[in-house]
Design a protein around this motif. Sequence first.
Motif, PDB file in Angstrom:
ATOM      1  N   GLU A 123      35.291  29.059  36.903  1.00  0.00           N
ATOM      2  CA  GLU A 123      36.452  29.945  36.940  1.00  0.00           C
ATOM      3  C   GLU A 123      36.489  30.675  38.278  1.00  0.00           C
ATOM      4  OE1 GLU A 123      35.854  32.524  33.642  1.00  0.00           O
ATOM      5  OE2 GLU A 123      36.384  31.007  32.152  1.00  0.00           O
ATOM      6  N   ILE A 124      37.643  30.639  38.930  1.00  0.00           N
ATOM      7  CA  ILE A 124      37.759  31.338  40.203  1.00  0.00           C
ATOM      8  C   ILE A 124      37.918  32.840  39.931  1.00  0.00           C
ATOM      9  CG2 ILE A 124      40.276  31.003  40.345  1.00  0.00           C
ATOM     10  CD1 ILE A 124      39.841  30.663  43.399  1.00  0.00           C
ATOM     11  N   VAL A 125      37.085  33.648  40.571  1.00  0.00           N
ATOM     12  CA  VAL A 125      37.116  35.097  40.342  1.00  0.00           C
ATOM     13  C   VAL A 125      37.449  35.867  41.612  1.00  0.00           C
ATOM     14  CG1 VAL A 125      35.553  35.045  38.377  1.00  0.00           C
ATOM     15  CG2 VAL A 125      34.597  35.234  40.669  1.00  0.00           C
ATOM     16  N   ALA A 126      37.467  35.207  42.760  1.00  0.00           N
ATOM     17  CA  ALA A 126      37.916  35.827  44.007  1.00  0.00           C
ATOM     18  C   ALA A 126      38.701  34.779  44.772  1.00  0.00           C
ATOM     19  CB  ALA A 126      36.735  36.319  44.837  1.00  0.00           C
ATOM     20  N   GLY A 127      39.952  35.112  45.103  1.00  0.00           N
ATOM     21  CA  GLY A 127      40.895  34.154  45.657  1.00  0.00           C
ATOM     22  C   GLY A 127      42.025  34.002  44.658  1.00  0.00           C
ATOM     23  N   ASP A 128      43.233  33.751  45.158  1.00  0.00           N
ATOM     24  CA  ASP A 128      44.393  33.723  44.256  1.00  0.00           C
ATOM     25  C   ASP A 128      44.729  32.330  43.734  1.00  0.00           C
ATOM     26  OD1 ASP A 128      45.565  32.417  46.409  1.00  0.00           O
ATOM     27  OD2 ASP A 128      46.815  34.121  46.999  1.00  0.00           O
ATOM     28  N   GLY A 129      43.884  31.345  44.028  1.00  0.00           N
ATOM     29  CA  GLY A 129      44.122  30.011  43.518  1.00  0.00           C
ATOM     30  C   GLY A 129      45.072  29.183  44.342  1.00  0.00           C
TER      31      GLY A 129
END
Length: 429
Positions: A123-129
């Motif tokens: 899961e990405i937790v830093a960065g807006d994807g």
Amino acid sequence: MARAAVRRVRARRAVLGTTGVLATGALALTLTLAPWVGRPGPVGPGTDATTSASPTASASTDPAPTGVAGTPSSADPAPRHLPTGGSELPELPGLRHGAVPVSHSEYHLRGGLTYTLPPGGWEIVAGDGSDASFLDGSTWDVSPITQEPPGAVYPDDWTPAPMAGSGARIDAYPAEDAVSWQVPARDSGAWTADVPGADLVVVTRGPSQAPGREVWTVRVRAGDAGWLFTLDFTADDVGAGLAADFVGNLWVAVDDRAPAWFEPTYEDVTLDGLAHGVTPAGWREVTAGDLTFAVPAGWTGGPTEPGEGSLAEEVVQLDGPVAAAGFQVADGSTVDLHWRVLAQYWGKGGSLWDADPRAQALDVPGADLAQATSSAGPFWGDETISSYGSTIVVHAAHRGGRLSLTIDVPHDDAGLATLRGIVGSMRFR
């Protein structure tokens, strides 16, 4: 006709160790839990050429480094040393190139480095994807899922991902001070690795602030560009093996080429010869927000409720033929997964998306922005099935409607014709 998009990975994969010995990679279905940003693809053409820019030298040996967890015993052969950054260090034990599951996700950092997430869903937790965000770096947390959630759609042989629920984390960022990096002493306990395109690679291992974990720090430099990775992984053989495979899958693009062992899960596809604003004969027209598009006759579905937590104002789902039958749900029942179109209307206003130079621009009537990211690769519900997929974002010029569509169709001539027909039929009312 679309550009050829040959699926590169179909079943079990052979992985190449640094000693040249072939080993069999495990077949596993991994669902990356990052936000949908389109399927990752190769950096550029020519993915069959080896581009290692690392210096080549005959291997030398020194006593194994001391004071490092997992240090080889006296009975193990002495490690070989590799040149790096004007010096040399022992090679990281267990390093393999191309050791990935059938479905995997690779991401690109500014400056030309590509990394691949380990198996297990992150899961990405830093960065807006967004693609731009990935280029500037991201922080990923391992999946917290250790058992099948009620009502979830999982394969019947599902098992938790490696390190699931452990809190393992990956930080992957470009480095600003790479030109000042120095190679530690040969007996410091640091390692190096053959990263194609890199001239300096230093790997160290130390304690984590969390019990049961340890931190691997990986520095990679190519000329003036550098990248820093911290892998806060479980302090066991699983974490050490995943760390070694992570390093083994790093590479820096040279002349837009990838190393011979790199095989992307998805191949980029360009949809050529689209007839924009035209509904194929006999197809069914559908409206989502103020966008009209069409699907083949016989496809079913229509408006549906947005998922929990969704910000979409309207969702339309159209289902085609069955793609994968008998997919087991967590409660023991089975469902059939269909080829589909999922359209989401995000209301009116300014565009939610910037023009992406890597996406295909579309000439959708009434739109001031329309672009598609299309690919070929394994179907999300059954990786033994190959599919075409496309993610499309559009913004209406006259009233500001914002929509996104995801489309999955079979990877054959009929599927490609269906994909082209759906994309070509889009127009704003």
